[in-house]
Design an enzyme around this catalytic site. Structure first.
Site, PDB file in Angstrom:
ATOM      1  N   CYS A 199       0.864  -1.127   0.122  1.00 49.73           N
ATOM      2  CA  CYS A 199      -0.104  -0.010   0.028  1.00 49.73           C
ATOM      3  C   CYS A 199       0.800   1.276  -0.165  1.00 49.73           C
ATOM      4  O   CYS A 199       2.128   1.220  -0.088  1.00 49.73           O
ATOM      5  CB  CYS A 199      -0.933   0.060   1.232  1.00 49.73           C
ATOM      6  SG  CYS A 199      -1.873  -1.630   1.428  1.00 49.73           S
ATOM      7  N   ASP A 215      -3.381  -9.454   8.359  1.00 50.44           N
ATOM      8  CA  ASP A 215      -1.835  -9.125   9.182  1.00 50.44           C
ATOM      9  C   ASP A 215      -2.037  -7.609   9.904  1.00 50.44           C
ATOM     10  O   ASP A 215      -1.360  -7.592  10.859  1.00 50.44           O
ATOM     11  CB  ASP A 215      -0.603  -9.217   8.174  1.00 50.44           C
ATOM     12  CG  ASP A 215      -0.733  -8.394   7.121  1.00 50.44           C
ATOM     13  OD1 ASP A 215      -1.811  -7.893   6.814  1.00 50.44           O
ATOM     14  OD2 ASP A 215       0.335  -8.138   6.567  1.00 50.44           O
ATOM     15  N   ILE A 264      -4.017  -9.794   1.282  1.00 50.83           N
ATOM     16  CA  ILE A 264      -4.561 -10.577   2.419  1.00 50.83           C
ATOM     17  C   ILE A 264      -5.950 -10.060   2.867  1.00 50.83           C
ATOM     18  O   ILE A 264      -6.028  -8.843   3.025  1.00 50.83           O
ATOM     19  CB  ILE A 264      -3.706 -10.786   3.183  1.00 50.83           C
ATOM     20  CG1 ILE A 264      -2.441 -11.376   3.036  1.00 50.83           C
ATOM     21  CG2 ILE A 264      -4.095 -11.726   4.524  1.00 50.83           C
ATOM     22  CD1 ILE A 264      -2.244 -12.620   2.563  1.00 50.83           C
ATOM     23  N   SER A 287      -4.890  -4.775  -2.137  1.00 56.13           N
ATOM     24  CA  SER A 287      -5.528  -5.646  -1.556  1.00 56.13           C
ATOM     25  C   SER A 287      -4.632  -7.354  -1.943  1.00 56.13           C
ATOM     26  O   SER A 287      -4.780  -7.549  -3.092  1.00 56.13           O
ATOM     27  CB  SER A 287      -7.124  -6.016  -1.527  1.00 56.13           C
ATOM     28  OG  SER A 287      -7.799  -5.037  -1.438  1.00 56.13           O
TER      29      SER A 287
END
Length: 628
Positions: free
Chosen positions: A2, A100, A54, A52
């Protein structure tokens, strides 16, 4: 994977305009094309752009704890998040997502800053703790993920994944730092302890920054560093088995993904080893991709095809032209700071090819630094042996005189280009290695810089950071010291910056299993003979991979991505090189007459200044974009 951004007021909790946070995050939309989010409170604002990977729909960011006391914006992957999740649940933590990110919130609540030591991954994040009234910034051990920050005139600290993120804030002054220009001209990249925009800083690899309300912004703290001062014991066979187990575990942990996953495959040792271990762990064909060149001497497609066939991968390849310099402006926009590693062109193209089918790609980055794979390590070791044979005063006098007298023969076969080696032998090992990793020599930089620039530098010399790193390294041997310095500067500044910016420019997540910190720590303990033996780098790694890979792949000469910039400046870019002497943005820093001579000497074949001319082209484009 990200992009993050934010603001924090350490002294007075002033209101934060959400539009400002959104602007800082959205300028990094390429890093996170799948979604965006922002959160503000008195004195703080966090922004996020999401790719995106996980828990595709269940982990929006910025993410807050259940009681609202903690909020995090995070870029990266925590590969051991499932184990940490189980440990935290055993302590009573209640999770509401399956990704996570939430591990960071519960981990901070349980362990505070000590949480970092438990994380195995690549990451940069900002975590706000309302109870402790603080903002915590952290970067992963090796510097895979970037984080920039700057203190503003209104008292705020602004931060973002990329430089363009902080520059989106109107209070950031855009003044060039001439010392960073010196650093860039020396190495071809701006090291992580510098920034081309004066006042902006990069959080260094393995560092964190705790900013507490009511206190001045402190210096970052180092929470991890590679240590070469210890030596592993055991037979070569036992160490080989340990190495394979670590590599296998590193690859498997990086294959966890809720989106399509593949690998870059060059046909070299490192990417071939990663693909072999992926194939071993996967129940389906591994997706691999290769970039080829239309110049035979630079094309590795046949080697990649051999590995693809051996492991029955779903393989794709694409040929790009050797004169693929049309990407220059695309790369300048992606990197923000000037970046002159011309292999970024090929890296961008292979990321582009991978992104057509996958969202995550594993690479072989890091093995050369960890296992001593670069040819310069072999030369450094050989030169140190020679240095040890003669007293320093005699060596300096003899080799210095020979080096000065020997002609500079860029045009000659490598065996006859001894001037650099002779001059290196006249210096101490750290000085010589600092020059060996460079692009443009101190003498040539001095000839190119204007008198005004030299005065502004005030004695700053780019190579000094390498000399200091090697002098202070936790190390036993000259090879240890060279590798340690590369972990401090070359790896995060060049290799990982190149992979991060080119992959993120098109929304691809790149993962580097050979930089798993446990693997790096193990490699740092290997005896020198297990890393470099008989002129062969990565000795133990190659031996350990003989069970997977053919010897003609393991022991063929290293090629890597080679971009023929020298030929470009005698051909299609010759006029571009000549034009540099008239550049408005370079004129104040460089002597136009010196640039004109450089371009003319290169074009005529009297010298090879291709890499320096490429540096100047990329510097000019970056300076125009940043400073107008």
């Amino acid at each position: 994977m990200c992009g993050i951004a934010g603001l924090y007021y350490p002294q007075t909790p002033k209101p934060v305009d959400p539009a400002r946070i959104r602007a800082m995050a959205d300028v990094q939309a390429h890093r996170g094309p799948d979604g965006s989010g922002l959160w503000t409170a008195p004195g703080v604002g966090l922004g996020h752009r999401r790719l995106s990977i996980i828990d595709l729909t269940g982990s929006p960011q910025p993410m807050a704890s259940a009681d609202g006391a903690l909020t995090v914006t995070y870029n990266g992957e925590i590969y051991n998040f499932a184990d940490l999740r189980a440990e935290l649940q055993a302590r009573g933590a209640v999770f509401v997502t399956s990704g996570d990110t939430e591990v960071l919130l519960h981990g901070w609540a349980a362990w505070g800053p000590a949480m970092l030591e438990r994380l195995n991954g690549m990451f940069a994040f900002a975590l706000h703790d309302a109870r402790r009234q603080c903002l915590f910034l952290a970067r992963d051990r090796l510097g895979v993920k970037p984080l920039h920050y700057v203190e503003l005139s209104d008292g705020a600290v602004a931060f973002a994944s990329e430089l363009k993120g902080v520059l989106a804030h109107p209070l950031v002054r855009r003044d060039p730092d001439i010392r960073a220009v010196e650093d860039y001209m020396a190495f071809g990249y701006v090291p992580d302890d510098a920034c081309i925009v004066a006042g902006v800083k990069k959080l260094a690899a393995g560092h964190s920054l705790l900013i507490e309300r009511g206190r001045p912004v402190p210096a970052p703290s180092r929470w991890w560093g590679v240590d070469f001062s210890n030596r592993a014991t055991g037979s070569a066979k036992a160490l080989e088995e340990e190495l394979v187990a670590l590599m296998r575990g590193a690859v498997r942990s990086r294959m966890v993904s809720d989106v399509p996953l593949g690998a870059f495959l060059s046909g070299g040792v490192d990417s071939s080893a990663v693909v072999a271990l992926m194939a071993e762990a996967s129940g389906r064909a591994v997706k691999t991709c290769t970039i080829g060149f239309d110049e035979v001497g630079h094309d590795e497609r046949s080697h990649a095809a051999q590995i693809a066939e051996r492991f029955a991968t779903d393989h794709r390849e694409r040929v790009v032209a050797a004169d693929d310099f049309a990407l220059i402006d695309t790369l300048v926009a992606a990197f923000d700071e000037p970046f002159a590693d011309a292999s970024a062109l090929a890296t961008y193209r292979v990321c582009e090819l991978a992104r057509e089918q996958v969202t995550v790609a594993l690479s072989g980055d890091g093995a050369d630094e960890a296992m001593a794979g670069y040819r310069r390590y072999k030369f450094q070791a050989a030169e140190e042996r020679v240095r040890g044979l003669l007293p320093e005063h005699l060596r300096t006098r003899v080799f210095g005189a020979l080096g000065r007298a020997y002609p500079k023969a860029d045009w000659a076969p490598r065996a006859f280009r001894a001037k650099t080696t002779l001059l290196a032998l006249a210096e101490n090992g750290a000085e010589a290695y600092a020059r060996a990793v460079g692009v443009t020599t101190p003498a040539l930089r001095a000839a190119l810089f204007s008198d005004t620039a030299k005065q502004a530098l005030g004695g700053h010399r780019a190579e000094d950071r390498y000399v200091r790193a090697m002098r202070d390294a936790p190390a036993r041997d000259a090879l240890d010291r060279a590798q340690y310095a590369d972990f401090q500067h070359w790896l995060p500044g060049d290799i990982l910056t190149k992979t991060d910016r080119t992959s993120m420019a098109i929304g691809l997540e790149a993962r580097e299993p050979l930089l798993d910190y446990r693997l790096v720590e193990f490699a740092a303990t290997l005896p020198v003979s297990m890393r470099l033996r008989g002129g062969q780098g990565k000795w133990l790694m190659k031996r350990s991979m003989e069970r997977y890979l053919p010897k003609d792949i393991l022991y063929r000469p290293k090629m890597g991505f080679v971009t023929p910039v020298s030929a470009w400046f005698r051909g299609p870019l010759a006029d571009e090189a000549a034009r540099l002497a008239k550049s408005r943005v370079l004129g104040g820093m460089f002597d136009p007459a010196a640039i004109a001579r450089l371009a003319a000497d290169h074009r005529s074949g009297r010298a090879d200044h291709g890499r320096t001319l490429w540096q100047l082209v990329m510097l000019e484009r970056a300076m125009e974009r940043l400073f107008g």
